[in-house]
Structure formats: structure tokens, C-alpha cells
Design an enzyme around this catalytic site. Structure first.
Site, PDB file in Angstrom:
ATOM      1  N   ARG A 113      -2.341 -34.137 -58.406  1.00 41.98           N
ATOM      2  CA  ARG A 113      -2.821 -33.261 -57.323  1.00 41.98           C
ATOM      3  C   ARG A 113      -1.698 -32.330 -56.864  1.00 41.98           C
ATOM      4  O   ARG A 113      -1.906 -31.125 -56.693  1.00 41.98           O
ATOM      5  CB  ARG A 113      -3.317 -34.134 -56.169  1.00 41.98           C
TER       6      ARG A 113
ATOM      7  N   HIS B 120      -2.095 -38.908 -57.575  1.00 42.89           N
ATOM      8  CA  HIS B 120      -1.744 -37.993 -56.477  1.00 42.89           C
ATOM      9  C   HIS B 120      -0.679 -36.983 -56.909  1.00 42.89           C
ATOM     10  O   HIS B 120      -0.649 -35.856 -56.412  1.00 42.89           O
ATOM     11  CB  HIS B 120      -1.254 -38.785 -55.261  1.00 42.89           C
TER      12      HIS B 120
ATOM     13  N   HIS C  95      -7.653 -29.064 -47.236  1.00 40.64           N
ATOM     14  CA  HIS C  95      -6.926 -29.201 -45.977  1.00 40.64           C
ATOM     15  C   HIS C  95      -7.387 -28.128 -44.998  1.00 40.64           C
ATOM     16  O   HIS C  95      -7.659 -26.992 -45.391  1.00 40.64           O
ATOM     17  CB  HIS C  95      -5.417 -29.051 -46.195  1.00 40.64           C
TER      18      HIS C  95
ATOM     19  N   LYS D 191     -12.175 -36.184 -47.014  1.00 37.72           N
ATOM     20  CA  LYS D 191     -11.856 -37.093 -45.926  1.00 37.72           C
ATOM     21  C   LYS D 191     -12.652 -36.670 -44.695  1.00 37.72           C
ATOM     22  O   LYS D 191     -12.775 -35.490 -44.410  1.00 37.72           O
ATOM     23  CB  LYS D 191     -10.355 -37.048 -45.611  1.00 37.72           C
TER      24      LYS D 191
END
Length: 356
Positions: A309, A306, A332, A234
């Protein structure tokens, strides 16, 4: 959605947008925002501009004619009326039993508008090097977030994870047992894509990458000798992601049939392919979601990519007790988002103690 179809839909929305939204689109494409994100934002802008016209807050006859001054002079009360419209309008439809848009959807709409307003009031430059205008009304609009403790969220998610031996058991089920329940016609379709489907599931379970990151993988991004893949995170940041060794055999089996099975040529760069009428294409996110849901529902409980994940993250934290390592694996920048996995693991440990 298939990439070609996604781009077609984006062009359809761009054709009706004001010039400053097209400027915004071009700017964010350079960041780069993903086409999926930009598509969702364009949908939200159409929803907003349609409302402006219905509410007589602009005299423009069509969306493309809505000028900047309209956005500049909207008040906090105007935006609150828009939020109220989002909450209540579906209930005015006599054919609908829905009470209104979910808070998650409303937050997504406001997030898209906040991004546009920030661009217009801070990021863009006119001929004098100034933004188009300075008043950002979106800074005065608050969003309501769903309240849920980590413990509650962990409890809800835990039932949808394939922890412990279930990770490999799920792969083994798809590999050896799923086919036994199928008709002869369904078996043919399953066998055609078996190696690919197993490779996708194994990669998600072994790396914890996002669905979009798996979809956008190219052949050059996968190093099976090192068991490392290169992904675009992202925000457009490139990252190297380690892949657990149990996925290697599944990935190798898929690569052994990829070219022949999916009619792949040199120009077909996508790692995961689908084939229709002899033409190979990058497999899209929707197809992977349906595939994961189909197999997981037959195995235990229907889950999304997800949740795979989340499965990897929980297993990795359980093995290392390191939130830093887990956050790096997931891409992250903060360990705060990995607090969830400590709760899941702590619950698992408590259950184990209770069974002693």
C-alpha cells in the site's frame, strides 16, 4: 484468520461478557465495525476485566457479573494502575524475557476502552433516553505516542518499498523465477495458487487498498472493464477505487481459473478464494500476509501487504505530486497522513541528483 474461525472466537468471548458489552458489540456491528476490529476489542475487554478481578476492584465472581457501577466509579488512579500493570506484568513472568507490552499494544488497549466508555457515557440510551452513566474516566487517561519524525519514518520504510521498476519486477519474479527454486512437491502447490497469488499482489500494488479491503472483496465489487473496485473503508463507508492497468492481466488470469480451480459455486461470492477438501472459502488476512511475506522475502526483503500500500502511494505521489490525489486513492479524509510519501520521494530525488 478464516472468517468462520473468527466468528467462532467472537462468540466465545461474547459468551463471557457483561450485558452492556454485548449491547456495545451489537451497536458497533451496525456501524459497521469489522469483525476483526470487534474481535480485537473483545480481547482487550477480557484483559481489562480479568485485571479488575485480580486487583479486587470488583466483587464479581466472573466477568459477566461485573456491573456498570464498577466502570462508573473507577478513578484515574485505577486506570493508571492498569496501564502500569500492562507495562510491567510480563516482566514478572520468570519464563519470559519481555520487558512488558509495547506502547503500541497499550495504546490499542486504551483505545478499545475509550470506545466502550464513550458508548456507555454518550452514545447509548436507556429507557429515559439517557446514557447509562456520565462520568468518562478514560478522558483523563493520556496515551503516549511513539515519537518519530517523518524523515526518520520515511527512511525506515523506504527500504521496504518496491519503487520504480521493482513493482513489475516483483510480479515478474513470482510469475517466472520463484518456481525454479522449489521442490517438485512445492511446485505443485505453487502452481495451484499461482494465478490467485499474482492477482492479489498485483491488486495491492495497483490500488493501494488495505488488506481487509482486499479480503472482503466480492465478485460483484470488481469491474475489470473500468478497472474499478468497490470497497468498504474504515468506518463502514463504501468507496470506488481505481486500479492501475498493469494489474488487469493478472486479475483476468485468476478469474479464468477461479471457478474450476477452487470449486466455486454461485453462492461463493468472495473474489479471492482458497479451497480445502473440495470446499471453497474466502481467503483470510493471515494467509495473504504469509503469502506476501514468502514471495517478497525471496525477491528482496520480507514485507507486509501494508508496505505494498505504501509502495502504491509513493509511486502515485512521485508521478502526480498531488497529496490530495494520493489521499483519495488511499481512502483518507485528510492529506496529513500522506506527508510521509513526500519525504520518501524527496529522498529518492536527492539520491538521483547525487548520482548525476
Amino acid at each position: 484468520m478464516r472468517r468462520e474461525l473468527l466468528l467462532e472466537k467472537i462468540e466465545t468471548y461474547k459468551a463471557i461478557m457483561p450485558w452492556y458489552v454485548l449491547d456495545y458489540y451489537q451497536s458497533k456491528l451496525a456501524v459497521p465495525y469489522s469483525f476483526t476490529t470487534l474481535y480485537e476489542y473483545l480481547k482487550e475487554y477480557k484483559r481489562f476485566f480479568d485485571w479488575l478481578m485480580d486487583a479486587d476492584l470488583t466483587q464479581a465472581p466472573k466477568i459477566a457479573d461485573i456491573d456498570l457501577s464498577t466502570l462508573e466509579h473507577l478513578t484515574k488512579k485505577d486506570l493508571e494502575a492498569f496501564v502500569l500493570y500492562l507495562r510491567e506484568r510480563p516482566s514478572l513472568n520468570t519464563y519470559s524475557t519481555k520487558e512488558g507490552l509495547s506502547q503500541t499494544t497499550i495504546n490499542r488497549t486504551l483505545s478499545a476502552l475509550s470506545s466502550l466508555y464513550k458508548y456507555l457515557t454518550e452514545e447509548v440510551e436507556n429507557d429515559q433516553g439517557e446514557p447509562y452513566f456520565y462520568r468518562n474516566v478514560m478522558k483523563k487517561v493520556s496515551t503516549k505516542k511513539k515519537k518519530e519524525t517523518l524523515a526518520s519514518r520515511a527512511e525506515n520504510i523506504k527500504q521496504k518499498l518496491f519503487l520504480g521498476d521493482e513493482t513489475l519486477a516483483f510480479l515478474d519474479y513470482v510469475d517466472k523465477e520463484y518456481e525454479q527454486k522449489l521442490s517438485n512437491r512445492a511446485k505443485s502447490s505453487f502452481r495451484k495458487n499461482k494465478e490467485r497469488d499474482l492477482a492479489i499482489i498485483a491488486l495491492l500494488l495497483a490500488s493501494g487498498v488495505r488488506l481487509s479491503e482486499a479480503v472482503n472483496l466480492d465478485l460483484k465489487d470488481v469491474n475489470l472493464n473500468m478497472m474499478i473496485i468497490e470497497v468498504i473503508r474504515k468506518g463502514g463507508k463504501r468507496d470506488s477505487v481505481n486500479v492501475a492497468g498493469f494489474a488487469k492481466g493478472y486479475l483476468e488470469s485468476y478469474l479464468a481459473v477461479r471457478q474450476r480451480r477452487y470449486k466455486a459455486e454461485k453462492q461463493d461470492l468472495a473474489f479471492f478464494l482458497t479451497e480445502y477438501r473440495g470446499v471453497p472459502n474466502r481467503m483470510d488476512a493471515s494467509s495473504i500476509e504469509k503469502m506476501v511475506g514468502k514471495y517478497s522475502e525471496d525477491f528482496k526483503i520480507r514485507v507486509t501487504p501494508h508496505k505494498l500500500r505504501h509502495t502504491l502511494a509513493t509511486r502515485l505521489y512521485d508521478a502526480t505530486k498531488s497529496q490530495v490525489l494520493v489521499s483519495h486513492q488511499l481512502g483518507h479524509s485528510s492529506t496529513q497522513v500522506t506527508d510521509l510519501y513526500t519525504h520518501i520521494v524527496n529522498d529518492e530525488q536527492k539520491n538521483a541528483l547525487d548520482n548525476l
